[in-house]
Write a protein that holds these residues in place. Structure first.
Motif, PDB file in Angstrom:
ATOM      1  N   ASP A 114       0.360  -1.655   0.039  1.00  0.00           N
ATOM      2  CA  ASP A 114       0.109  -0.073  -0.170  1.00  0.00           C
ATOM      3  C   ASP A 114       1.710   1.451  -0.240  1.00  0.00           C
ATOM      4  O   ASP A 114       0.388   2.476  -0.214  1.00  0.00           O
ATOM      5  N   HIS A 115       2.042   0.995   0.044  1.00  0.00           N
ATOM      6  CA  HIS A 115       3.135   2.280  -0.229  1.00  0.00           C
ATOM      7  C   HIS A 115       3.499   2.698  -1.600  1.00  0.00           C
ATOM      8  O   HIS A 115       4.640   3.130  -1.771  1.00  0.00           O
ATOM      9  N   VAL A 116       2.754   1.561  -2.600  1.00  0.00           N
ATOM     10  CA  VAL A 116       3.389   2.008  -3.672  1.00  0.00           C
ATOM     11  C   VAL A 116       2.257   2.380  -4.638  1.00  0.00           C
ATOM     12  O   VAL A 116       1.243   1.944  -4.606  1.00  0.00           O
ATOM     13  N   THR A 117       2.588   3.263  -5.390  1.00  0.00           N
ATOM     14  CA  THR A 117       0.982   2.905  -6.604  1.00  0.00           C
ATOM     15  C   THR A 117       1.935   2.655  -8.400  1.00  0.00           C
ATOM     16  O   THR A 117       2.419   3.002  -8.468  1.00  0.00           O
ATOM     17  N   ALA A 118       1.405   1.855  -8.816  1.00  0.00           N
ATOM     18  CA  ALA A 118       1.507   0.919 -10.020  1.00  0.00           C
ATOM     19  C   ALA A 118       1.093   2.100 -10.706  1.00  0.00           C
ATOM     20  O   ALA A 118      -0.823   2.482 -10.936  1.00  0.00           O
ATOM     21  N   LEU A 119       1.235   2.223 -11.924  1.00  0.00           N
ATOM     22  CA  LEU A 119       0.818   3.385 -12.460  1.00  0.00           C
ATOM     23  C   LEU A 119       1.173   2.335 -14.363  1.00  0.00           C
ATOM     24  O   LEU A 119       2.140   2.181 -15.007  1.00  0.00           O
ATOM     25  N   THR A 120       0.383   2.131 -15.201  1.00  0.00           N
ATOM     26  CA  THR A 120      -0.003   1.425 -16.360  1.00  0.00           C
ATOM     27  C   THR A 120      -0.498   2.369 -17.343  1.00  0.00           C
ATOM     28  O   THR A 120      -1.358   2.574 -17.178  1.00  0.00           O
ATOM     29  N   SER A 121       0.094   2.366 -18.786  1.00  0.00           N
ATOM     30  CA  SER A 121      -0.034   3.096 -19.758  1.00  0.00           C
ATOM     31  C   SER A 121      -0.467   1.797 -20.526  1.00  0.00           C
ATOM     32  O   SER A 121       0.683   1.102 -20.845  1.00  0.00           O
ATOM     33  N   GLU A 122      -1.599   2.062 -21.467  1.00  0.00           N
ATOM     34  CA  GLU A 122      -1.714   0.935 -22.380  1.00  0.00           C
ATOM     35  C   GLU A 122      -0.409   1.146 -23.374  1.00  0.00           C
ATOM     36  O   GLU A 122      -0.253   0.450 -24.527  1.00  0.00           O
ATOM     37  N   TYR A 123       0.538   2.709 -23.996  1.00  0.00           N
ATOM     38  CA  TYR A 123       1.656   3.185 -24.802  1.00  0.00           C
ATOM     39  C   TYR A 123       2.137   3.080 -24.257  1.00  0.00           C
ATOM     40  O   TYR A 123       2.987   3.015 -25.562  1.00  0.00           O
ATOM     41  N   ALA A 124       3.067   2.508 -23.134  1.00  0.00           N
ATOM     42  CA  ALA A 124       4.290   1.995 -22.720  1.00  0.00           C
ATOM     43  C   ALA A 124       4.652   0.902 -23.188  1.00  0.00           C
ATOM     44  O   ALA A 124       4.254   0.380 -23.009  1.00  0.00           O
ATOM     45  N   ASP A 125       6.371   0.601 -23.239  1.00  0.00           N
ATOM     46  CA  ASP A 125       6.254  -0.526 -23.946  1.00  0.00           C
ATOM     47  C   ASP A 125       7.836  -0.555 -22.771  1.00  0.00           C
ATOM     48  O   ASP A 125       7.774   1.238 -22.488  1.00  0.00           O
ATOM     49  N   GLU A 126       8.821  -1.762 -22.605  1.00  0.00           N
ATOM     50  CA  GLU A 126       9.777  -1.772 -21.830  1.00  0.00           C
ATOM     51  C   GLU A 126      10.246  -0.339 -21.224  1.00  0.00           C
ATOM     52  O   GLU A 126      11.293   0.449 -20.680  1.00  0.00           O
ATOM     53  N   TYR A 127      11.146   0.380 -22.950  1.00  0.00           N
ATOM     54  CA  TYR A 127      11.504   1.527 -22.880  1.00  0.00           C
ATOM     55  C   TYR A 127      11.303   2.740 -22.871  1.00  0.00           C
ATOM     56  O   TYR A 127      11.695   3.897 -22.122  1.00  0.00           O
ATOM     57  N   ILE A 128      10.216   2.853 -23.270  1.00  0.00           N
ATOM     58  CA  ILE A 128       9.048   4.321 -22.460  1.00  0.00           C
ATOM     59  C   ILE A 128       8.909   4.178 -21.855  1.00  0.00           C
ATOM     60  O   ILE A 128       8.680   5.281 -20.849  1.00  0.00           O
ATOM     61  N   TYR A 129       8.163   3.056 -20.424  1.00  0.00           N
ATOM     62  CA  TYR A 129       8.706   3.275 -18.995  1.00  0.00           C
ATOM     63  C   TYR A 129       9.463   3.552 -18.264  1.00  0.00           C
ATOM     64  O   TYR A 129       9.633   3.956 -17.678  1.00  0.00           O
ATOM     65  N   LYS A 130      10.683   2.679 -18.815  1.00  0.00           N
ATOM     66  CA  LYS A 130      12.179   3.026 -18.112  1.00  0.00           C
ATOM     67  C   LYS A 130      12.737   4.859 -18.486  1.00  0.00           C
ATOM     68  O   LYS A 130      12.706   5.470 -17.637  1.00  0.00           O
ATOM     69  N   PHE A 131      12.387   5.744 -19.981  1.00  0.00           N
ATOM     70  CA  PHE A 131      12.050   6.930 -19.622  1.00  0.00           C
ATOM     71  C   PHE A 131      11.317   7.680 -18.684  1.00  0.00           C
ATOM     72  O   PHE A 131      12.092   8.581 -18.233  1.00  0.00           O
ATOM     73  N   MET A 132       9.748   7.295 -18.735  1.00  0.00           N
ATOM     74  CA  MET A 132       9.387   8.268 -17.807  1.00  0.00           C
ATOM     75  C   MET A 132      10.174   7.465 -16.432  1.00  0.00           C
ATOM     76  O   MET A 132       9.299   8.739 -15.673  1.00  0.00           O
ATOM     77  N   ALA A 133      10.544   7.050 -15.786  1.00  0.00           N
ATOM     78  CA  ALA A 133      10.736   6.325 -14.579  1.00  0.00           C
ATOM     79  C   ALA A 133      11.908   7.367 -14.160  1.00  0.00           C
ATOM     80  O   ALA A 133      12.231   7.810 -12.835  1.00  0.00           O
ATOM     81  N   THR A 134      12.815   7.992 -15.465  1.00  0.00           N
ATOM     82  CA  THR A 134      13.725   9.093 -14.559  1.00  0.00           C
ATOM     83  C   THR A 134      12.798  10.073 -14.758  1.00  0.00           C
ATOM     84  O   THR A 134      13.577  10.919 -13.706  1.00  0.00           O
ATOM     85  N   ILE A 135      12.505   9.941 -15.161  1.00  0.00           N
ATOM     86  CA  ILE A 135      11.275  11.547 -15.383  1.00  0.00           C
ATOM     87  C   ILE A 135      10.308  11.855 -13.885  1.00  0.00           C
ATOM     88  O   ILE A 135      10.205  12.878 -12.998  1.00  0.00           O
ATOM     89  N   ILE A 136       9.831  10.829 -13.611  1.00  0.00           N
ATOM     90  CA  ILE A 136       8.736  10.885 -11.967  1.00  0.00           C
ATOM     91  C   ILE A 136       9.477  10.639 -10.933  1.00  0.00           C
ATOM     92  O   ILE A 136      10.002  11.051 -10.073  1.00  0.00           O
ATOM     93  N   ALA A 137      10.948  10.302 -11.364  1.00  0.00           N
ATOM     94  CA  ALA A 137      11.885  10.672  -9.818  1.00  0.00           C
ATOM     95  C   ALA A 137      12.123  11.246  -9.830  1.00  0.00           C
ATOM     96  O   ALA A 137      12.726  11.706  -8.138  1.00  0.00           O
ATOM     97  N   ARG A 138      12.142  12.260 -10.308  1.00  0.00           N
ATOM     98  CA  ARG A 138      12.270  14.331  -9.011  1.00  0.00           C
ATOM     99  C   ARG A 138      11.310  14.607  -8.482  1.00  0.00           C
ATOM    100  O   ARG A 138      11.912  15.132  -7.745  1.00  0.00           O
ATOM    101  N   LEU A 139      10.568  13.375  -8.559  1.00  0.00           N
ATOM    102  CA  LEU A 139       9.210  14.280  -7.079  1.00  0.00           C
ATOM    103  C   LEU A 139       9.876  13.323  -5.980  1.00  0.00           C
ATOM    104  O   LEU A 139       9.165  13.518  -4.701  1.00  0.00           O
ATOM    105  N   GLU A 140      10.851  12.775  -5.852  1.00  0.00           N
ATOM    106  CA  GLU A 140      11.601  12.130  -5.261  1.00  0.00           C
ATOM    107  C   GLU A 140      11.959  13.682  -3.870  1.00  0.00           C
ATOM    108  O   GLU A 140      12.574  14.333  -2.964  1.00  0.00           O
ATOM    109  N   GLU A 141      12.508  14.832  -4.734  1.00  0.00           N
ATOM    110  CA  GLU A 141      13.058  16.136  -4.239  1.00  0.00           C
ATOM    111  C   GLU A 141      11.964  17.348  -4.119  1.00  0.00           C
ATOM    112  O   GLU A 141      11.858  17.696  -2.944  1.00  0.00           O
ATOM    113  N   LYS A 142      10.884  16.644  -4.484  1.00  0.00           N
ATOM    114  CA  LYS A 142       9.374  17.596  -3.905  1.00  0.00           C
ATOM    115  C   LYS A 142       8.866  16.127  -3.325  1.00  0.00           C
ATOM    116  O   LYS A 142       8.315  17.941  -2.122  1.00  0.00           O
ATOM    117  N   TYR A 143       8.815  15.298  -2.248  1.00  0.00           N
ATOM    118  CA  TYR A 143       8.020  14.622  -1.423  1.00  0.00           C
ATOM    119  C   TYR A 143       8.883  14.643  -0.198  1.00  0.00           C
ATOM    120  O   TYR A 143      10.860  13.857  -0.711  1.00  0.00           O
TER     121      TYR A 143
END
Length: 195
Positions: A114-143
């Protein structure tokens, strides 16, 4: 004996990466793309939190249990629980407490806490998910541990992504960029192993 073992390991590594390189097909990348902000809800069709499962209720097994740790792709344990759990695969996990903002791609089936949120996109493949993961990780600075990512907050969060000529996320660009980075790194490893 040791020299022969080292030689065998090198040959194994070279063979492994050469096979992986054969599976990567790239198109020419145009680095002059525009970027735009998108709400998480525009990109991910499913944004869902895992379920609470205390250590005392976890049964030993083979399925990764992803929690809010920032290490080991978020995998905290391997369990066999099958009831009252939420299973996911081929998506991102985002730690909304603990190591807040840690984001990992999982191609395999896993159980989310329950401390994890799963994010699923019908348009994403393995590489798109890896791309977005690096961008989403910026939230470490905000929270932080004291300021968690709630369901309400995540719905208001935005991603800054490259766009195509129609102003939509440029999925092909994201995929090809990560493929190129992986290809470049694999070629460096192979070159190094041939030394």
């Amino acid at each position: 004996y040791i020299k022969q073992e080292i030689k065998n390991q090198r040959e194994h590594i070279i063979s492994y990466y050469e096979k992986k390189l054969l599976n990567i097909t790239l198109e020419k990348l145009d680095y002059n793309v525009e970027w735009k902000e998108f709400f998480f809800t525009d990109i991910f069709q499913e944004i869902k939190r895992g379920k609470r499962l205390t250590k005392s209720h976890q049964l030993e097994g083979d399925t990764p249990y992803v929690s809010s740790t920032g290490a080991n792709n978020g995998v905290d344990n391997f369990i066999s629980n099958s009831t009252n759990v939420r299973k996911y695969s081929n998506n991102l996990s985002l730690a909304n407490s603990g190591s807040v903002g840690s984001c990992f791609y999982h191609y395999y089936e896993y159980i989310a806490s329950d401390h994890v949120t799963a994010l699923t996109s019908e348009y994403a493949d393995e590489y798109i998910y890896k791309f977005m993961a690096t961008i989403i990780a910026r939230l470490e600075e905000k929270y932080s541990f004291n300021r968690e990512i709630s369901d309400t907050r995540i719905s208001r969060e935005k991603l800054f992504l490259p766009i195509d000529n129609n102003g939509n996320p440029h999925w092909k660009y994201m995929s090809n960029l990560i493929k190129k980075l992986e290809k470049d790194n694999m070629e460096k490893i192979i070159d190094y192993m041939h030394l």
